[in-house]
Write a protein that holds these residues in place. Structure first.
Motif, PDB file in Angstrom:
ATOM      1  N   LEU A  96      15.095  27.049  14.521  1.00 60.01           N
ATOM      2  CA  LEU A  96      14.572  25.682  14.534  1.00 60.01           C
ATOM      3  C   LEU A  96      13.051  25.688  14.651  1.00 60.01           C
ATOM      4  CD1 LEU A  96      14.938  22.641  14.624  1.00 60.01           C
ATOM      5  CD2 LEU A  96      15.584  22.833  17.034  1.00 60.01           C
ATOM      6  N   SER A  97      12.539  26.527  15.540  1.00 58.05           N
ATOM      7  CA  SER A  97      11.079  26.623  15.713  1.00 58.05           C
ATOM      8  C   SER A  97      10.418  27.141  14.444  1.00 58.05           C
ATOM      9  CB  SER A  97      10.748  27.554  16.880  1.00 58.05           C
ATOM     10  OG  SER A  97      11.305  27.086  18.085  1.00 58.05           O
ATOM     11  N   ALA A  98      11.008  28.185  13.839  1.00 57.83           N
ATOM     12  CA  ALA A  98      10.419  28.786  12.641  1.00 57.83           C
ATOM     13  C   ALA A  98      10.387  27.798  11.481  1.00 57.83           C
ATOM     14  CB  ALA A  98      11.203  30.034  12.248  1.00 57.83           C
ATOM     15  N   ILE A  99      11.458  27.024  11.311  1.00 63.09           N
ATOM     16  CA  ILE A  99      11.488  26.030  10.238  1.00 63.09           C
ATOM     17  C   ILE A  99      10.407  24.972  10.468  1.00 63.09           C
ATOM     18  CG2 ILE A  99      12.843  24.182   9.179  1.00 63.09           C
ATOM     19  CD1 ILE A  99      15.350  25.883   9.812  1.00 63.09           C
ATOM     20  N   GLY A 100      10.353  24.464  11.688  1.00 60.29           N
ATOM     21  CA  GLY A 100       9.361  23.445  12.000  1.00 60.29           C
ATOM     22  C   GLY A 100       7.931  23.937  11.837  1.00 60.29           C
ATOM     23  N   LEU A 101       7.635  25.100  12.396  1.00 63.73           N
ATOM     24  CA  LEU A 101       6.280  25.645  12.301  1.00 63.73           C
ATOM     25  C   LEU A 101       5.937  26.005  10.863  1.00 63.73           C
ATOM     26  CD1 LEU A 101       6.139  27.868  15.524  1.00 63.73           C
ATOM     27  CD2 LEU A 101       5.182  25.588  15.180  1.00 63.73           C
ATOM     28  N   GLY A 102       6.941  26.468  10.112  1.00 65.89           N
ATOM     29  CA  GLY A 102       6.704  26.760   8.699  1.00 65.89           C
ATOM     30  C   GLY A 102       6.311  25.514   7.929  1.00 65.89           C
ATOM     31  N   ILE A 103       6.990  24.398   8.227  1.00 64.92           N
ATOM     32  CA  ILE A 103       6.638  23.132   7.579  1.00 64.92           C
ATOM     33  C   ILE A 103       5.218  22.714   7.965  1.00 64.92           C
ATOM     34  CG2 ILE A 103       7.164  20.660   7.491  1.00 64.92           C
ATOM     35  CD1 ILE A 103      10.128  21.427   7.842  1.00 64.92           C
ATOM     36  N   HIS A 141       9.730  17.919  19.057  1.00 66.51           N
ATOM     37  CA  HIS A 141      10.210  17.329  20.307  1.00 66.51           C
ATOM     38  C   HIS A 141      11.543  16.632  20.049  1.00 66.51           C
ATOM     39  CE1 HIS A 141       8.644  16.539  24.407  1.00 66.51           C
ATOM     40  NE2 HIS A 141       9.472  15.497  24.386  1.00 66.51           N
ATOM     41  N   VAL A 142      11.581  15.877  18.972  1.00 60.94           N
ATOM     42  CA  VAL A 142      12.801  15.169  18.599  1.00 60.94           C
ATOM     43  C   VAL A 142      13.872  16.140  18.120  1.00 60.94           C
ATOM     44  CG1 VAL A 142      13.775  13.585  16.877  1.00 60.94           C
ATOM     45  CG2 VAL A 142      11.677  12.982  18.093  1.00 60.94           C
ATOM     46  N   ALA A 143      13.480  17.119  17.301  1.00 61.66           N
ATOM     47  CA  ALA A 143      14.448  18.071  16.760  1.00 61.66           C
ATOM     48  C   ALA A 143      15.176  18.809  17.884  1.00 61.66           C
ATOM     49  CB  ALA A 143      13.748  19.065  15.837  1.00 61.66           C
ATOM     50  N   PHE A 144      14.438  19.258  18.892  1.00 59.81           N
ATOM     51  CA  PHE A 144      15.077  19.967  19.997  1.00 59.81           C
ATOM     52  C   PHE A 144      15.936  19.027  20.834  1.00 59.81           C
ATOM     53  CE2 PHE A 144      12.170  23.513  19.198  1.00 59.81           C
ATOM     54  CZ  PHE A 144      13.007  24.587  19.441  1.00 59.81           C
ATOM     55  N   ALA A 145      15.515  17.767  20.970  1.00 60.53           N
ATOM     56  CA  ALA A 145      16.321  16.803  21.715  1.00 60.53           C
ATOM     57  C   ALA A 145      17.650  16.561  21.019  1.00 60.53           C
ATOM     58  CB  ALA A 145      15.557  15.490  21.878  1.00 60.53           C
ATOM     59  N   VAL A 146      17.629  16.362  19.701  1.00 61.47           N
ATOM     60  CA  VAL A 146      18.863  16.095  18.957  1.00 61.47           C
ATOM     61  C   VAL A 146      19.750  17.339  18.923  1.00 61.47           C
ATOM     62  CG1 VAL A 146      19.800  15.511  16.684  1.00 61.47           C
ATOM     63  CG2 VAL A 146      17.849  14.240  17.603  1.00 61.47           C
ATOM     64  N   PHE A 147      19.142  18.511  18.694  1.00 60.54           N
ATOM     65  CA  PHE A 147      19.918  19.755  18.742  1.00 60.54           C
ATOM     66  C   PHE A 147      20.646  19.874  20.078  1.00 60.54           C
ATOM     67  CE2 PHE A 147      20.379  24.152  20.042  1.00 60.54           C
ATOM     68  CZ  PHE A 147      20.911  24.775  18.923  1.00 60.54           C
ATOM     69  N   GLY A 196      16.688  14.614  11.743  1.00 61.31           N
ATOM     70  CA  GLY A 196      17.421  15.260  10.662  1.00 61.31           C
ATOM     71  C   GLY A 196      17.423  16.764  10.804  1.00 61.31           C
ATOM     72  N   LEU A 197      16.266  17.338  11.140  1.00 62.39           N
ATOM     73  CA  LEU A 197      16.168  18.788  11.306  1.00 62.39           C
ATOM     74  C   LEU A 197      17.052  19.264  12.447  1.00 62.39           C
ATOM     75  CD1 LEU A 197      14.906  21.550  10.721  1.00 62.39           C
ATOM     76  CD2 LEU A 197      12.946  20.878  12.153  1.00 62.39           C
ATOM     77  N   GLY A 198      16.985  18.582  13.587  1.00 60.00           N
ATOM     78  CA  GLY A 198      17.794  18.984  14.730  1.00 60.00           C
ATOM     79  C   GLY A 198      19.276  18.892  14.452  1.00 60.00           C
ATOM     80  N   THR A 199      19.690  17.849  13.727  1.00 54.43           N
ATOM     81  CA  THR A 199      21.101  17.671  13.389  1.00 54.43           C
ATOM     82  C   THR A 199      21.591  18.781  12.460  1.00 54.43           C
ATOM     83  OG1 THR A 199      20.911  15.262  13.608  1.00 54.43           O
ATOM     84  CG2 THR A 199      22.787  16.110  12.342  1.00 54.43           C
ATOM     85  N   VAL A 200      20.798  19.094  11.436  1.00 52.74           N
ATOM     86  CA  VAL A 200      21.196  20.123  10.467  1.00 52.74           C
ATOM     87  C   VAL A 200      21.315  21.484  11.138  1.00 52.74           C
ATOM     88  CG1 VAL A 200      20.418  21.422   8.442  1.00 52.74           C
ATOM     89  CG2 VAL A 200      20.309  18.925   8.440  1.00 52.74           C
ATOM     90  N   VAL A 201      20.337  21.849  11.966  1.00 55.30           N
ATOM     91  CA  VAL A 201      20.374  23.163  12.613  1.00 55.30           C
ATOM     92  C   VAL A 201      21.538  23.238  13.605  1.00 55.30           C
ATOM     93  CG1 VAL A 201      19.126  24.759  14.127  1.00 55.30           C
ATOM     94  CG2 VAL A 201      17.914  23.581  12.283  1.00 55.30           C
ATOM     95  N   ALA A 202      21.762  22.179  14.368  1.00 56.85           N
ATOM     96  CA  ALA A 202      22.871  22.184  15.329  1.00 56.85           C
ATOM     97  C   ALA A 202      24.216  22.286  14.608  1.00 56.85           C
ATOM     98  CB  ALA A 202      22.825  20.925  16.189  1.00 56.85           C
ATOM     99  N   ALA A 203      24.383  21.523  13.530  1.00 57.13           N
ATOM    100  CA  ALA A 203      25.640  21.559  12.781  1.00 57.13           C
ATOM    101  C   ALA A 203      25.870  22.935  12.156  1.00 57.13           C
ATOM    102  CB  ALA A 203      25.629  20.477  11.705  1.00 57.13           C
ATOM    103  N   ALA A 204      24.799  23.523  11.598  1.00 49.60           N
ATOM    104  CA  ALA A 204      24.923  24.851  10.997  1.00 49.60           C
ATOM    105  C   ALA A 204      25.253  25.888  12.064  1.00 49.60           C
ATOM    106  CB  ALA A 204      23.628  25.217  10.282  1.00 49.60           C
ATOM    107  N   HIS A 205      24.626  25.765  13.220  1.00 52.31           N
ATOM    108  CA  HIS A 205      24.875  26.700  14.313  1.00 52.31           C
ATOM    109  C   HIS A 205      26.342  26.647  14.753  1.00 52.31           C
ATOM    110  CE1 HIS A 205      24.041  27.873  18.771  1.00 52.31           C
ATOM    111  NE2 HIS A 205      24.480  28.901  18.075  1.00 52.31           N
ATOM    112  N   LEU A 206      26.854  25.444  14.978  1.00 46.43           N
ATOM    113  CA  LEU A 206      28.242  25.302  15.405  1.00 46.43           C
ATOM    114  C   LEU A 206      29.209  25.810  14.334  1.00 46.43           C
ATOM    115  CD1 LEU A 206      28.074  21.813  17.135  1.00 46.43           C
ATOM    116  CD2 LEU A 206      28.744  23.960  18.221  1.00 46.43           C
ATOM    117  N   ARG A 207      28.893  25.534  13.082  1.00 45.72           N
ATOM    118  CA  ARG A 207      29.787  25.962  12.000  1.00 45.72           C
ATOM    119  C   ARG A 207      29.802  27.487  11.869  1.00 45.72           C
ATOM    120  NH1 ARG A 207      30.103  23.250   5.977  1.00 45.72           N
ATOM    121  NH2 ARG A 207      31.927  24.421   5.260  1.00 45.72           N
ATOM    122  N   LEU A 208      28.620  28.111  11.908  1.00 43.82           N
ATOM    123  CA  LEU A 208      28.566  29.565  11.787  1.00 43.82           C
ATOM    124  C   LEU A 208      29.218  30.244  12.981  1.00 43.82           C
ATOM    125  CD1 LEU A 208      24.935  29.979  10.389  1.00 43.82           C
ATOM    126  CD2 LEU A 208      27.080  30.400   9.168  1.00 43.82           C
TER     127      LEU A 208
END
Length: 217
Positions: A96-103, A141-147, A196-208
């Motif tokens: 999550l951090s790498a995606i955000g910082l990359g953006i 801040h939001v991405a980590f909160a939603v995750f 959106g970012l936090g939701t996608v990463v959390a969903a992918a994490h749970l699925r994997l």
């Protein structure tokens, strides 16, 4: 066993490792975040105000909600009792951090400068001096909160927590999202992208993680 006692027992499992690991993760995140903040590769795009931002306005009293994120995110690893979950959570945080910082490196953004005399708000002025209003979209801040809200909800469901605790989880998350706009640290578009970012990463994490468990068993 009552839900509070059950959650308390989960917190006590490997608590020195979880506490140290969470503190280390947060400590390592900030130098990378601040370096990217101070070294944009491209011209900085200023995010626009929306009608929602103007409607919310400046609300200094929301600062405690904003700062509560750091306790909120620590609840997820604190309640984990499975080593694979714990390590995978660390990997997901890094992703999550790498995606955000990359953006932020490819598309640096900032919030518009509000017409505010920050000297009237010492606590907010201190925040602005340490965390400038760059690295705006998506809001990490939001991405980590939603995750954390997604995972915290998953853990609460696993232990059979009632509706009240689940609602409280999402209200806390919503309060953190609101606070980022209320103290003028982010605008609504940053919040939307971060959610959106936090939701996608959390969903992918749970699925994997689910697929890994299925493969192991």
């Amino acid at each position: 066993m009552s839900i509070p006692r059950l959650l308390g027992r989960r917190v006590l499992v490997w608590w020195p490792v979880k506490m140290t690991g969470t503190a280390l993760a947060i400590t390592l995140f900030f130098p990378a975040y601040l370096w990217v903040l101070g070294h944009p590769w491209f011209p900085v795009t200023v995010m626009p105000w929306t009608a929602l931002d103007r409607w919310i306005g400046l609300q200094p009293a929301a600062l405690p909600l904003y700062l509560s994120l750091w306790f909120y995110v620590s609840l997820v690893p604190a309640l984990m009792v499975d080593r694979r979950e714990l390590w995978s959570c660390a990997v997901a945080w890094v992703a999550l951090s790498a995606i955000g910082l990359g953006i932020f490196m490819i598309w640096p953004t900032a919030v518009p400068a509000p017409d505010v005399d920050w000297s009237l708000y010492p606590a907010l002025r201190f925040l602005k001096s340490t965390d400038a209003t760059g690295n705006a979209c998506p809001s990490l801040h939001v991405a980590f909160a939603v995750f954390s809200a997604v995972w915290f909800g998953h853990l609460l469901a696993r232990v059979g927590a009632g509706r009240a605790l689940r609602i409280l989880n999402w209200l806390w998350c919503a309060g953190i999202l609101y606070s980022t706009m209320a103290i003028r640290q982010h605008v609504a578009l940053d919040v939307l992208a971060g959610a959106g970012l936090g939701t996608v990463v959390a969903a992918a994490h749970l699925r994997l993680l689910g697929r890994f468990r299925a493969a192991v068993h």
